[in-house]
Each structure stands twice: as structure tokens, then as C-alpha cells.
Design a protein around this motif. Structure first.
Motif, mmCIF file in Angstrom:
data_model
loop_
_atom_site.group_PDB
_atom_site.id
_atom_site.type_symbol
_atom_site.label_atom_id
_atom_site.label_comp_id
_atom_site.label_asym_id
_atom_site.label_seq_id
_atom_site.Cartn_x
_atom_site.Cartn_y
_atom_site.Cartn_z
ATOM 1 N N GLN A 88 38.879 48.356 49.741
ATOM 2 C CA GLN A 88 37.432 48.378 49.574
ATOM 3 C C GLN A 88 37.010 49.337 48.465
ATOM 4 O OE1 GLN A 88 35.230 46.428 51.009
ATOM 5 N NE2 GLN A 88 36.763 45.376 52.265
ATOM 6 N N GLY A 89 37.632 50.521 48.434
ATOM 7 C CA GLY A 89 37.249 51.488 47.413
ATOM 8 C C GLY A 89 37.509 50.991 46.011
ATOM 9 N N TYR A 90 38.687 50.445 45.770
ATOM 10 C CA TYR A 90 39.020 49.983 44.417
ATOM 11 C C TYR A 90 38.105 48.834 44.004
ATOM 12 C CZ TYR A 90 41.772 48.565 40.392
ATOM 13 O OH TYR A 90 42.172 48.242 39.112
ATOM 14 N N ASN A 91 37.902 47.866 44.874
ATOM 15 C CA ASN A 91 37.079 46.705 44.506
ATOM 16 C C ASN A 91 35.616 47.087 44.300
ATOM 17 O OD1 ASN A 91 39.095 44.634 44.528
ATOM 18 N ND2 ASN A 91 39.116 44.736 46.759
ATOM 19 N N GLN A 92 35.098 47.946 45.162
ATOM 20 C CA GLN A 92 33.699 48.339 45.014
ATOM 21 C C GLN A 92 33.485 49.170 43.757
ATOM 22 O OE1 GLN A 92 31.160 47.272 46.900
ATOM 23 N NE2 GLN A 92 32.638 46.030 48.029
ATOM 24 N N PHE A 93 34.372 50.097 43.472
ATOM 25 C CA PHE A 93 34.244 50.905 42.259
ATOM 26 C C PHE A 93 34.496 50.069 41.004
ATOM 27 C CE2 PHE A 93 35.217 54.730 45.015
ATOM 28 C CZ PHE A 93 33.940 55.269 44.887
ATOM 29 N N GLU A 95 33.582 47.078 40.480
ATOM 30 C CA GLU A 95 32.400 46.291 40.145
ATOM 31 C C GLU A 95 31.456 47.028 39.201
ATOM 32 O OE1 GLU A 95 30.482 45.032 43.671
ATOM 33 O OE2 GLU A 95 32.078 43.635 44.274
ATOM 34 N N ILE A 96 31.499 48.357 39.222
ATOM 35 C CA ILE A 96 30.641 49.135 38.318
ATOM 36 C C ILE A 96 31.469 49.874 37.261
ATOM 37 C CG2 ILE A 96 28.778 49.400 39.997
ATOM 38 C CD1 ILE A 96 29.858 52.139 40.688
ATOM 39 N N GLU A 99 36.659 52.326 38.730
ATOM 40 C CA GLU A 99 37.720 52.197 39.718
ATOM 41 C C GLU A 99 38.642 53.419 39.749
ATOM 42 O OE1 GLU A 99 38.855 49.958 35.952
ATOM 43 O OE2 GLU A 99 37.135 50.103 37.286
ATOM 44 N N THR A 102 38.748 55.799 42.930
ATOM 45 C CA THR A 102 39.330 55.438 44.225
ATOM 46 C C THR A 102 40.003 56.637 44.873
ATOM 47 O OG1 THR A 102 39.738 53.224 43.316
ATOM 48 C CG2 THR A 102 40.811 53.784 45.392
ATOM 49 N N SER A 105 37.477 58.502 46.883
ATOM 50 C CA SER A 105 37.144 57.924 48.186
ATOM 51 C C SER A 105 38.189 58.278 49.236
ATOM 52 C CB SER A 105 37.002 56.405 48.068
ATOM 53 O OG SER A 105 38.227 55.816 47.673
ATOM 54 N N THR A 189 46.494 51.632 46.068
ATOM 55 C CA THR A 189 45.778 51.690 44.793
ATOM 56 C C THR A 189 46.732 51.631 43.601
ATOM 57 O OG1 THR A 189 44.056 53.021 45.828
ATOM 58 C CG2 THR A 189 44.121 53.001 43.436
#
Length: 282
Positions: A88-93, A95-96, A99, A102, A105, A189
Motif C-alpha cells: 500500500q505504501g509504495y503504490n500510494q506514494f 501515484e504522486i 515512492e 515508503t 511509512s 519494497t
């Protein structure tokens, strides 16, 4: 024949419910006080039972000992939660476009929230539930009454020893939980998403505050004490045969999970509610 009715029956029922609730709270508080007060007697007089409980809680007995008991169970739980942080952390970061954060997080959420709560869930579902079932079975079989007849302090022998064993076991147990959560996040990660280990380690070390680890460890110890107190109480007060023991286990797990959640919330508000306690220097 006219039957006299009690005035305000609904108000009477509400008042009776409140009184019964306060009596139950007082009974629990008295039991918790005796359990903590008899901890010294448990160490002095029941050292053999304390050592047996530590071995049983940490490595398990019977078939459970093959997989390592509670240590392995909590380790796998935190391993899966750390993997979720990586995904979740890698994918969410990503997007902006940040990354690289991570590692932040993992250092932030694992220590402050995820590892303590996952460890508490593991304790309640394994050690706590087992303690309630064991003591409850002894209660309905009148074994606790037999202990008191022969001069054994039942609370010190059954409750205080389990509370002490839970606190002792949670020390290495929580170390394993935190390390497994860190390892899963790092491997997920860097290996599966291909992020550079140098980038991950830089942001992880930048945001990892040693003070947070100390507070997290203290939080886990407090949770262990409260979980074992709750589960031993419900085991002591079990009634109604095997079905009553099962009901006591369910109530104990529910109460201990709610208690652990409140402890996590209050500690988080007390320690991090004002400033956030960020460590921004690598």
C-alpha cells in the motif's frame, strides 16, 4: 384481587442495571488488585509454575510446539502487516511520485500503530484465550476450590503467575514482531518493487526515532498486563459448564481487544498528539 404495581418500573430497571454494572466493575477491580498484589508471592512460592507457563506461552505445548507457539504466530501476523505496508505504501506514494518515502511509512506506522496492535491481537487470541479456557475448565471442575482447600492461594497460583509470564514473554515476542514487520516492509519494497536499498534505508533511518521504539515497547507491556488480567478474571468467574467456558473466552477476547485499542489510542494521544514527534535528521 388487585396487584400493586411498582411506580416507575422502567426507571427501576435502569437503576438496577447501573447498580449491577458498578458492582461488576468493583468486583473486577478487586480481582485485578489482588492479582497484582500477589505477584510477589507468585515469584517466591510458585517459581516452577511460572517457568512452566513461560515455556508454554512462548513455544507452546503439544502439536503447537512444532511451529513455535505464540512467537511464530505473532511473527507471521506482523510479517503480513509489514507486507501490506510495502504494497500500500509504495503504490500510494508512487501515484504522486514520491515512492522513495515508503521507508518512512514503515518506520512511522509499524512502530506507532501496527506492531503494538498486531501483537496485542496475537496475545489475546493465543495466550489470553488459552488462559481463560484453562482457568475456566478448572473452575467448573472445582479444581480451584480444591487448591484453596489444600492451602494454595488460587489467585497467586493461577492468575498472578500468568500475568507475570505474559509480561516476560511479551519482551522477546514484541522484539520479534517489530523486526518481522520491518523485514517484510523492506523486502517487499526493495525486492518485489525494485526500489534501491540505499534509498529505502535512507528514509527509513531518517524517520525512525529510537524514542518511538521505547514508547511502543512500553505500550506493548501495558497491553500484555491488561490482556492477561482480563482473561484470568473471566476464567475465574466462568460458570455454566463447557458452554459457559466458551462464552467466557469470547467475552474475554472481546474485552481485551477493546482494552488494547483504548490503550493504543490514549498512548498515541499522550505521546504524539501535541507535536507528532517527527525525526527529520538522518
Amino acid at each position: 384481587m388487585t396487584v400493586a404495581r411498582t411506580p416507575y418500573p422502567r426507571l427501576r430497571r435502569v437503576a438496577t442495571g447501573w447498580v449491577d454494572g458498578l458492582q461488576r466493575i468493583g468486583t473486577q477491580a478487586e480481582f485485578y488488585g489482588k492479582t497484582l498484589r500477589f505477584s510477589g508471592d507468585a515469584v517466591v512460592h510458585y517459581r516452577t509454575e511460572l517457568a512452566r507457563l513461560i515455556a508454554q506461552m512462548s513455544l507452546g505445548t503439544g502439536a503447537l510446539a512444532i511451529i513455535g507457539g505464540t512467537v511464530v504466530i505473532v511473527g507471521f501476523l506482523t510479517l503480513s502487516s509489514g507486507a501490506v505496508i510495502a504494497v500500500q505504501g509504495y503504490n500510494q506514494f508512487a501515484e504522486i511520485g514520491v515512492e522513495a518515502l515508503t521507508g518512512f511509512s514503515s518506520a512511522y506506522f509499524n512502530v506507532r500503530l501496527i506492531a503494538p496492535l498486531i501483537a496485542a491481537i496475537g496475545l489475546a487470541a493465543t495466550i489470553g484465550a488459552g488462559a481463560t479456557a484453562q482457568i475456566g475448565a478448572m473452575r467448573i471442575n472445582e479444581e480451584i476450590d480444591a487448591l484453596e482447600v489444600i492451602g494454595v492461594r488460587s489467585i497467586a497460583y493461577l492468575a498472578s503467575t500468568r500475568v507475570l509470564a505474559g509480561v516476560i514473554v511479551v519482551i522477546p515476542l514484541y522484539c520479534v514482531a517489530v523486526l518481522m514487520s520491518f523485514l517484510a516492509a523492506r523486502v517487499g519494497t526493495t525486492v518485489f518493487y525494485g526500489q534501491s536499498t540505499g534509498v529505502y534505508d535512507h528514509y527509513f533511518n531518517t524517520f525512525l526515532n529510537p524514542t518511538d521504539l521505547i514508547w511502543s515497547f512500553a505500550q506493548a507491556v501495558v497491553m500484555a498486563v491488561l490482556i492477561m488480567l482480563v482473561h484470568t478474571y473471566y476464567g475465574f468467574t466462568a460458570s455454566g459448564g463447557p458452554a459457559g467456558v466458551g462464552e467466557a473466552v469470547g467475552r474475554a477476547v472481546r474485552t481485551s481487544l477493546i482494552t488494547a485499542t483504548f490503550v493504543s489510542m490514549f498512548v498515541t494521544l499522550a505521546v504524539y498528539g501535541q507535536s507528532g514527534n517527527f525525526n527529520l535528521s538522518g
